[in-house]
Design an enzyme around this catalytic site. Sequence first.
Site, short mmCIF file in Angstrom:
data_model
loop_
_atom_site.label_atom_id
_atom_site.label_comp_id
_atom_site.label_asym_id
_atom_site.label_seq_id
_atom_site.Cartn_x
_atom_site.Cartn_y
_atom_site.Cartn_z
N VAL A 86 -23.44 28.16 7.82
CA VAL A 86 -23.27 29.40 8.06
C VAL A 86 -22.80 29.91 6.54
O VAL A 86 -21.81 29.78 6.30
CB VAL A 86 -22.42 30.02 9.16
CG1 VAL A 86 -22.47 31.30 9.44
CG2 VAL A 86 -23.22 29.04 10.47
N LYS A 87 -23.70 30.71 6.12
CA LYS A 87 -23.28 31.63 5.04
C LYS A 87 -22.85 33.05 4.96
O LYS A 87 -23.38 33.76 5.76
CB LYS A 87 -24.63 31.61 4.04
CG LYS A 87 -24.41 31.68 2.71
CD LYS A 87 -25.56 31.81 1.97
CE LYS A 87 -25.66 31.80 0.42
NZ LYS A 87 -26.81 31.78 -0.48
N LEU A 88 -21.37 33.16 4.84
CA LEU A 88 -20.56 34.38 4.93
C LEU A 88 -20.35 35.11 3.70
O LEU A 88 -20.03 34.45 2.74
CB LEU A 88 -19.56 33.91 5.88
CG LEU A 88 -19.62 33.00 7.12
CD1 LEU A 88 -18.30 32.41 7.53
CD2 LEU A 88 -19.83 34.00 8.13
#
Length: 217
Positions: A86-88
């Site tokens: 998951v890219k935040l």
Amino acid sequence: MKFFIDTANLADITEAQDMGVLDGVTTNPSLMAKEGITGADNIIEHYKKICNAVDGHVSAEVISTDFEGMVAEGEKLAALNPQIVVKLPMIADGVKACKYFSDKGIKTNVTLVFSAGQALLAAKAGATYVSPFIGRLDDISTDGLGLIADIRLIYDNYGYETEILAASIRHVMHIIDCAKIGADVMTGPLSAIKGLLKHPLTDSGLAKFLEDYKKGN
């Protein structure tokens, strides 16, 4: 050093995978749009295709900017495939979401990092990867490689396990310099990865070998 390819183009991903050197994929809404992929459902389906095309981690970016939205999006993305990271974004709620996912054992990539302080916060929140954008720093006459070196020193000082993912790689020397500094991962276009193959002495040497072989046949 791990090699990731920064694209949403399935042909480029497959070519890099077939070379035998690819460790993962990073992408973002801009790269999706470049391939004509828009709309939440289409993007989700494309992430599935990318996961089927590559063996390693696939960074899938949330578009929410609030904690609740990031959590909802991130949980949906993480459920697609164990390969998903998951890219935040590097904002306060992004760091909070990073900690939330870290505690649940969900892999994260904190992106749009432009300072050592931001990288330190990401590591403290348990990020799997941190993505400093060295090319964009170079674009504004700031030392992108110096940032990689600073993060490497800080992480080594305190034993942080967060991997430094050098992003916004533009060319071959970016890759070589990041490898010398100690970046754990680089992500860039297929052209930069294939650029590592090129050397005029290799080309001329091979041509000479083939020429000499033909003389004896």
